[in-house]
Design a protein around this motif. Structure first.
Motif, PDB file in Angstrom:
ATOM      1  N   SER A  48     -10.347 -11.576 -11.804  1.00  0.00           N
ATOM      2  CA  SER A  48     -11.278 -12.305 -10.932  1.00  0.00           C
ATOM      3  C   SER A  48     -10.600 -12.711  -9.630  1.00  0.00           C
ATOM      4  N   LEU A  49      -9.354 -13.163  -9.722  1.00  0.00           N
ATOM      5  CA  LEU A  49      -8.626 -13.578  -8.522  1.00  0.00           C
ATOM      6  C   LEU A  49      -8.271 -12.378  -7.636  1.00  0.00           C
ATOM      7  N   ARG A  50      -8.018 -11.242  -8.243  1.00  0.00           N
ATOM      8  CA  ARG A  50      -7.755 -10.025  -7.461  1.00  0.00           C
ATOM      9  C   ARG A  50      -9.018  -9.598  -6.730  1.00  0.00           C
ATOM     10  N   LYS A  51     -10.141  -9.588  -7.435  1.00  0.00           N
ATOM     11  CA  LYS A  51     -11.412  -9.228  -6.807  1.00  0.00           C
ATOM     12  C   LYS A  51     -11.778 -10.209  -5.698  1.00  0.00           C
ATOM     13  N   GLY A  52     -11.347 -11.454  -5.837  1.00  0.00           N
ATOM     14  CA  GLY A  52     -11.622 -12.485  -4.832  1.00  0.00           C
ATOM     15  C   GLY A  52     -10.648 -12.487  -3.665  1.00  0.00           C
ATOM     16  N   GLY A  53      -9.664 -11.582  -3.695  1.00  0.00           N
ATOM     17  CA  GLY A  53      -8.725 -11.458  -2.585  1.00  0.00           C
ATOM     18  C   GLY A  53      -7.544 -12.409  -2.618  1.00  0.00           C
ATOM     19  N   ILE A  54      -7.369 -13.115  -3.722  1.00  0.00           N
ATOM     20  CA  ILE A  54      -6.253 -14.062  -3.857  1.00  0.00           C
ATOM     21  C   ILE A  54      -4.989 -13.339  -4.313  1.00  0.00           C
ATOM     22  N   LEU A  55      -5.156 -12.345  -5.178  1.00  0.00           N
ATOM     23  CA  LEU A  55      -4.022 -11.618  -5.737  1.00  0.00           C
ATOM     24  C   LEU A  55      -4.086 -10.141  -5.372  1.00  0.00           C
ATOM     25  N   GLN A  56      -2.935  -9.504  -5.485  1.00  0.00           N
ATOM     26  CA  GLN A  56      -2.860  -8.052  -5.406  1.00  0.00           C
ATOM     27  C   GLN A  56      -2.083  -7.596  -6.632  1.00  0.00           C
ATOM     28  N   SER A  57      -2.289  -6.345  -6.990  1.00  0.00           N
ATOM     29  CA  SER A  57      -1.586  -5.831  -8.169  1.00  0.00           C
ATOM     30  C   SER A  57      -0.998  -4.462  -7.854  1.00  0.00           C
ATOM     31  N   ARG A  58       0.064  -4.158  -8.587  1.00  0.00           N
ATOM     32  CA  ARG A  58       0.705  -2.844  -8.507  1.00  0.00           C
ATOM     33  C   ARG A  58       0.858  -2.327  -9.923  1.00  0.00           C
ATOM     34  N   ILE A  59       0.628  -1.038 -10.052  1.00  0.00           N
ATOM     35  CA  ILE A  59       0.741  -0.388 -11.357  1.00  0.00           C
ATOM     36  C   ILE A  59       2.090   0.315 -11.435  1.00  0.00           C
ATOM     37  N   GLY A  60       2.625   0.411 -12.640  1.00  0.00           N
ATOM     38  CA  GLY A  60       3.851   1.174 -12.854  1.00  0.00           C
ATOM     39  C   GLY A  60       5.095   0.311 -12.811  1.00  0.00           C
ATOM     40  N   LYS A  61       6.226   0.996 -12.749  1.00  0.00           N
ATOM     41  CA  LYS A  61       7.511   0.310 -12.740  1.00  0.00           C
ATOM     42  C   LYS A  61       7.581  -0.615 -11.516  1.00  0.00           C
ATOM     43  N   GLY A  62       8.006  -1.845 -11.743  1.00  0.00           N
ATOM     44  CA  GLY A  62       8.052  -2.830 -10.665  1.00  0.00           C
ATOM     45  C   GLY A  62       6.683  -3.385 -10.330  1.00  0.00           C
ATOM     46  N   GLY A  63       5.717  -3.089 -11.184  1.00  0.00           N
ATOM     47  CA  GLY A  63       4.345  -3.538 -10.940  1.00  0.00           C
ATOM     48  C   GLY A  63       4.080  -4.924 -11.490  1.00  0.00           C
ATOM     49  N   GLY A  64       2.869  -5.349 -11.323  1.00  0.00           N
ATOM     50  CA  GLY A  64       2.441  -6.655 -11.776  1.00  0.00           C
ATOM     51  C   GLY A  64       1.552  -7.292 -10.727  1.00  0.00           C
ATOM     52  N   TYR A  65       1.412  -8.591 -10.820  1.00  0.00           N
ATOM     53  CA  TYR A  65       0.571  -9.344  -9.885  1.00  0.00           C
ATOM     54  C   TYR A  65       1.426 -10.167  -8.942  1.00  0.00           C
ATOM     55  N   SER A  66       0.947 -10.288  -7.702  1.00  0.00           N
ATOM     56  CA  SER A  66       1.568 -11.163  -6.711  1.00  0.00           C
ATOM     57  C   SER A  66       0.467 -11.693  -5.802  1.00  0.00           C
ATOM     58  N   LEU A  67       0.801 -12.701  -5.021  1.00  0.00           N
ATOM     59  CA  LEU A  67      -0.173 -13.271  -4.097  1.00  0.00           C
ATOM     60  C   LEU A  67      -0.528 -12.243  -3.020  1.00  0.00           C
ATOM     61  N   ALA A  68      -1.785 -12.188  -2.638  1.00  0.00           N
ATOM     62  CA  ALA A  68      -2.244 -11.245  -1.624  1.00  0.00           C
ATOM     63  C   ALA A  68      -1.963 -11.751  -0.210  1.00  0.00           C
ATOM     64  N   GLN A  69      -1.698 -13.043  -0.096  1.00  0.00           N
ATOM     65  CA  GLN A  69      -1.382 -13.650   1.196  1.00  0.00           C
ATOM     66  C   GLN A  69      -0.458 -14.836   0.961  1.00  0.00           C
ATOM     67  N   PRO A  70       0.148 -15.366   1.995  1.00  0.00           N
ATOM     68  CA  PRO A  70       1.062 -16.496   1.800  1.00  0.00           C
ATOM     69  C   PRO A  70       0.344 -17.692   1.156  1.00  0.00           C
ATOM     70  N   ALA A  71       1.082 -18.438   0.360  1.00  0.00           N
ATOM     71  CA  ALA A  71       0.515 -19.578  -0.365  1.00  0.00           C
ATOM     72  C   ALA A  71      -0.092 -20.625   0.568  1.00  0.00           C
ATOM     73  N   ASN A  72       0.420 -20.719   1.785  1.00  0.00           N
ATOM     74  CA  ASN A  72      -0.129 -21.721   2.713  1.00  0.00           C
ATOM     75  C   ASN A  72      -1.444 -21.264   3.351  1.00  0.00           C
ATOM     76  N   ARG A  73      -1.892 -20.075   3.008  1.00  0.00           N
ATOM     77  CA  ARG A  73      -3.181 -19.575   3.514  1.00  0.00           C
ATOM     78  C   ARG A  73      -4.227 -19.469   2.400  1.00  0.00           C
TER      79      ARG A  73
END
Length: 153
Positions: A48-73
């Motif tokens: 839900s957070l990825r679809k809402g533009g808060i998170l981004q994800s990467r698949i594969g080695k070194g993948g996972g979830y991270s913030l889509a923009q800086p925390a102060n935004r």
């Protein structure tokens, strides 16, 4: 307004992600374990957070979830609205503008007029606070606690 367990878990997860160095992606399993959140529930929340533009994800080695923009935004309000929908305290103020069953005249309804002020105040606070503010306040409190000397014996 009381936020749901879903939003509480989302805020915990986002707090954890905001503290990661260099916005390194974090695996769902690691995040679930670190924050004691049920993995399946967390998957749903992060999607839900990825679809809402808060998170981004990467698949594969070194993948996972991270913030889509800086925390102060990233405003707390945007997070809450993605997961909770409307924050309006009465239906007639929400985005669906549903009519209240008890209301005879919306224009003069005292409840609606007062709750409109509450809605504006809540939105203003939620939108002015960011994920970075939450992390900073939490760290400040941890620092205070580390510096407390207990003289009890």
């Amino acid at each position: 307004m009381i936020i749901s367990k879903k939003t509480t878990y989302a805020l915990k997860a986002l707090h954890y992600l905001a503290e990661q160095p260099g916005d390194q992606p974090v695996l769902i399993a690691d995040l679930a374990k670190a924050e004691n959140i049920p993995k399946k529930f967390l998957e749903f929340i992060l999607l839900s957070l990825r679809k809402g533009g808060i998170l981004q994800s990467r698949i594969g080695k070194g993948g996972g979830y991270s913030l889509a923009q800086p925390a102060n935004r990233i405003s707390i309000g945007s997070i809450v609205r993605i997961l909770e929908g409307d924050t309006a305290p009465v239906p007639c103020l929400g985005s669906s503008k549903s009519r209240c069953d008890e209301c005879r005249d919306e224009a003069t309804c005292g409840i609606r007029l007062i709750m409109s002020d509450v809605d504006r105040a809540l939105s203003q606070v939620l939108d002015s606070l960011t994920l970075a503010d939450m992390v900073e306040r939490s760290e400040a409190e941890r620092s205070k606690r580390r510096n407390i000397v207990d003289f009890s014996i």
